[in-house]
Design an enzyme around this catalytic site. Structure first.
Site, PDB file in Angstrom:
ATOM      1  N   LYS A  23       0.819  -1.214   0.000  1.00 28.11           N
ATOM      2  CA  LYS A  23       0.000   0.000   0.000  1.00 28.11           C
ATOM      3  C   LYS A  23       0.847   1.257   0.000  1.00 28.11           C
ATOM      4  CE  LYS A  23      -4.488  -1.226   1.885  1.00 28.11           C
ATOM      5  NZ  LYS A  23      -5.509  -0.843   2.858  1.00 28.11           N
ATOM      6  N   LYS A  65      -4.762  -9.785  -6.915  1.00 27.09           N
ATOM      7  CA  LYS A  65      -6.009  -9.966  -6.161  1.00 27.09           C
ATOM      8  C   LYS A  65      -7.093  -9.004  -6.674  1.00 27.09           C
ATOM      9  CE  LYS A  65      -6.392  -7.841  -2.200  1.00 27.09           C
ATOM     10  NZ  LYS A  65      -6.448  -7.328  -0.841  1.00 27.09           N
ATOM     11  N   LYS A  91     -10.865  -3.478  -4.307  1.00 23.97           N
ATOM     12  CA  LYS A  91     -11.646  -2.260  -4.523  1.00 23.97           C
ATOM     13  C   LYS A  91     -10.744  -1.082  -4.868  1.00 23.97           C
ATOM     14  CE  LYS A  91     -12.204  -2.547   0.435  1.00 23.97           C
ATOM     15  NZ  LYS A  91     -13.098  -3.147   1.390  1.00 23.97           N
TER      16      LYS A  91
END
Ligand code: TYM
Length: 349
Positions: A127, A210, A213
């Site tokens: 992230k 993966k 969202k």
């Protein structure tokens, strides 16, 4: 890290079985969240054990969230929980920021968890990317708050998708180190529950990534709010290879995209991969994709319709979350008080 948890001998039998899990309201719900998490939440609710499901808004703000969007997504995720079968009478449903015990216990865990453990967290590395210096401190400390979410309830089981495995290991290590440092058997060794054919639903555009969202490409995922045409179009355009489907599981080796679509089909139809391949083995994707699209629409359309209906009554959603927060606090507050006593923090009674 593993060793610390394993050498800790807190007998979990001493803890009443209790399930906790959470989802971030940081965007719309995806098919990955539904198959990897929410459906499992419903199964556990129906198994009769106490179930607590949280909308983790404090985790969501570890990366920037527009305030109005955060509010809407918190309600929408709650609507998704209910529409998918979570019953606010059977399960405790609430948003994290309404129960201050999460943040209070997280602070204590910030002082238990080691920097080195955090630095090994792959989700932080993914992230924060190359720009780790610009990441929030909250994003770095995210797993300690997650450990607090779980351990504030002495939860024994946590249903999650595959990507949360490392965070749950850190939760166990946090519990083990706390118990060891203070010489107590206070926190349980929580078990991750990562089961079924959809523990890692992959992107429709890239079978090595993966479904998420936060992927910039909307075509990479199915959102729970997508209409029937959008779902059918995304599945039609999903990346595949030119070969027909195999009739046995081993024929899916090295075919990540094909495996992903078969896994999704199996999960949506409550069948095993073997069962699905027995039926569809030999078919071309031109035939299989419309079957998958029809199945996905049949399963998801009633949920998205119900979500839209619930979203018309935001006051009712807020009431559900408020009631859930009160029930959650009743469990977490005494556990936090005992934690404070163990740590030696004075509190007036
Ligand atoms: P989050 O919000 O990223 O995802 C919520 C849940 O959905 C699962 N999931 C998937 N499962 C299968 N395939 C996918 N493509 C997929 N994408 C997401 C996740 O594994 C997760 O179970 N850190 C957590 C939230 C959290 C939490 C907790 C979870 C905070 N506190 C305490 C359990 C217990 C997260 O970011 O999930």
């Amino acid at each position: 890290m593993e060793d610390a948890a394993q050498s800790q001998s807190t007998p979990n039998a001493a803890f009443t079985p209790r399930v906790f899990s959470g989802i971030q309201p940081s965007g719309g719900l995806t098919l990955g969240n539904y198959l990897g998490a929410i459906r499992r939440f419903v199964d556990m609710q129906e198994s009769g054990v106490q179930t607590i499901y949280c909308v983790v808004d404090m985790h969501a703000i570890t990366v920037w969230q527009e305030p109005q969007a955060l509010l809407r997504q918190t309600r929408e995720l709650t609507a998704g929980y209910i529409a998918a079968g979570l019953d606010p009478e059977k399960s405790i449903l609430f948003n994290q920021s309404q129960v201050a015990e999460h943040a209070q216990l997280a602070w204590i865990f910030n002082c238990v968890v080691r920097m080195g453990w955090m630095k090994r967290m792959t989700q932080f590395k993914d992230k924060a990317g190359k720009n780790a210096e610009e990441a929030s401190l909250g994003l770095f400390g995210y797993p300690a708050l997650m450990a607090a979410d779980i351990l504030a309830y002495h939860a024994t089981h946590v249903p999650v998708g595959e990507d949360q495995k490392q965070h749950l290991e850190l939760t166990r290590n946090t519990a083990a180190k706390f118990n060891h440092d203070y010489g107590v058997d206070f926190f349980p060794m929580t078990e991750p529950v990562i089961e079924g054919t959809a523990t890692r639903v992959m992107s429709l555009r890239d079978g090595s990534k993966k479904m998420s969202k936060s992927d910039p490409s909307d075509a990479s995922r199915i959102n729970m709010t997508d209409d029937a045409d959008t779902i059918a179009r995304k599945i039609r355009k999903a990346r595949t290879d030119p070969d027909p489907l195999p009739s046995e599981d081993k024929g899916l080796e090295d075919r990540a995209e094909a495996r992903n679509l078969v896994n999704i089909y199996a999960a949506l139809s409550d069948a095993t991969v073997e069962d699905v391949l027995r039926d569809v083995g030999g078919k071309q994707f031109s035939e299989f994709k419309p079957m998958l699209a029809d199945l996905a629409v049949a399963k998801l359309a009633p949920i998205s319709k119900e979500m839209a209906r619930l979203m018309e009554q935001p006051d009712e959603i807020d009431r559900v979350l408020g009631r859930g927060a009160n029930r959650a606090r009743e469990i977490a507050a005494p556990i936090l008080h005992r934690t404070y006593d163990i740590v030696g923090m004075l509190r007036s009674t």
